[in-house]
Design a protein around this motif. Structure first.
Motif, short mmCIF file in Angstrom:
data_model
loop_
_atom_site.label_atom_id
_atom_site.label_comp_id
_atom_site.label_asym_id
_atom_site.label_seq_id
_atom_site.Cartn_x
_atom_site.Cartn_y
_atom_site.Cartn_z
N ARG A 113 13.17 -39.71 8.66
CA ARG A 113 14.57 -39.32 8.91
C ARG A 113 15.30 -40.60 9.23
NH1 ARG A 113 17.71 -34.95 9.65
NH2 ARG A 113 19.25 -34.99 11.34
N SER A 114 16.38 -40.87 8.50
CA SER A 114 17.04 -42.18 8.57
C SER A 114 18.55 -42.02 8.52
CB SER A 114 16.60 -43.05 7.38
OG SER A 114 15.26 -43.45 7.51
N TRP A 157 22.41 -38.47 10.13
CA TRP A 157 20.98 -38.68 9.88
C TRP A 157 20.50 -37.66 8.86
CZ3 TRP A 157 18.58 -42.80 12.24
CH2 TRP A 157 19.32 -43.43 13.23
N LEU A 158 19.68 -38.11 7.91
CA LEU A 158 19.16 -37.22 6.88
C LEU A 158 17.64 -37.35 6.78
CD1 LEU A 158 21.62 -37.69 3.85
CD2 LEU A 158 21.50 -35.76 5.44
N ASP A 159 17.00 -36.24 6.37
CA ASP A 159 15.57 -36.27 6.09
C ASP A 159 15.34 -37.07 4.81
OD1 ASP A 159 15.39 -34.56 8.26
OD2 ASP A 159 15.19 -32.76 7.04
N THR A 160 14.29 -37.85 4.78
CA THR A 160 13.97 -38.66 3.60
C THR A 160 13.13 -37.85 2.62
OG1 THR A 160 11.90 -39.55 4.47
CG2 THR A 160 13.94 -40.76 5.04
N GLU A 171 10.23 -38.52 1.65
CA GLU A 171 8.86 -38.50 2.18
C GLU A 171 8.68 -37.34 3.16
OE1 GLU A 171 9.58 -42.28 0.37
OE2 GLU A 171 10.73 -41.25 1.92
N ALA A 225 22.06 -41.70 7.11
CA ALA A 225 22.36 -40.99 5.86
C ALA A 225 22.57 -41.91 4.68
CB ALA A 225 23.58 -40.09 6.06
N ARG A 276 9.82 -41.42 12.19
CA ARG A 276 9.04 -42.37 11.39
C ARG A 276 7.55 -42.14 11.56
NH1 ARG A 276 11.15 -48.08 13.46
NH2 ARG A 276 10.58 -47.12 15.42
N VAL A 286 19.41 -42.97 2.94
CA VAL A 286 18.70 -41.92 2.21
C VAL A 286 19.43 -41.59 0.92
CG1 VAL A 286 17.84 -39.54 2.32
CG2 VAL A 286 17.80 -40.98 4.38
N ASP A 287 20.75 -41.52 0.99
CA ASP A 287 21.58 -41.16 -0.17
C ASP A 287 22.56 -42.30 -0.42
OD1 ASP A 287 23.37 -40.14 -2.02
OD2 ASP A 287 23.58 -38.20 -1.02
#
Length: 196
Positions: free
Chosen positions: A39-40, A66-69, A71, A42, A95, A45-46
């Protein structure tokens, strides 16, 4: 009143499922220390999302969304762990932290990772792969973390890691902006530690 520097929380997780999902990610070989973001921010990730505006203070994670990656989305059991927290609290950085066999993380502090800091996040640590010869020291004392357990550690205090084992160590770390829900869980868990 200052919270204890280490508190075992009343959450446990299926180690076999977490290990299987780590292996399914086909993690690359690495030399020393490796971070896999789950989770990083946003915009990381995008790439179609704009960079967040400049922030005066990055401590509590409010400077970005924050967005889920990908992975994390490929890891349904670990995603369920993260989503369980997201239902109750604002989760920021998540992480997988990998430390290679024989590696050492030198003693350091993380100035914004403690309940006593006014504007901060806290980090929960869930060991996934841990050999008996991996030692996590906090304030010069070993924290007896075991796979599948969930710990709050006051990381504003000095801490270091020694992996004297023949295998890598992997922890899942979940950062969150503390609210009353998690503060109450930490406080109740701390009382149990004092009573033991």
């Amino acid at each position: 009143m200052k919270t204890r520097d280490r508190i075992l929380l009343p959450f446990t997780y299926d180690v076999d499922q977490m290990v299987a999902e780590c292996k399914a990610l086909e993690l690359n070989q690495f030399e020393y220390y490796n971070v896999i973001p789950l989770r990083s921010p946003a915009h990381l990730v995008d790439s179609s999302l704009p960079f967040p505006p400049p922030a005066d203070d990055f401590a509590d994670g409010t400077w970005t969304d924050w967005l889920d990656t990908p992975e994390l989305l490929k890891s349904p059991y670990i995603l369920s762990i993260v989503n369980g927290f997201k239902e109750k609290i604002d989760v920021t950085l998540v992480r997988l932290l990998r430390l290679s066999a024989g590696a050492v993380v030198k003693e350091h502090t993380d100035p914004t990772l403690g309940l006593e800091i006014e504007k901060s996040v806290i980090r929960l640590t869930i060991p996934i792969i841990k050999h008996e010869k991996v030692d996590f020291y906090l304030n010069n004392r070993i924290v007896p973390m075991q796979p599948g357990e969930c710990w709050y550690l006051r990381l504003t205090d000095p801490h270091k890691i020694e992996n004297n084992s023949p295998i890598e160590r992997i922890n899942l770390t979940i950062d969150m902006r503390p609210n009353e829900w998690i503060k109450n869980i930490i406080a109740k868990s701390e009382v149990k530690v004092k009573e033991a």
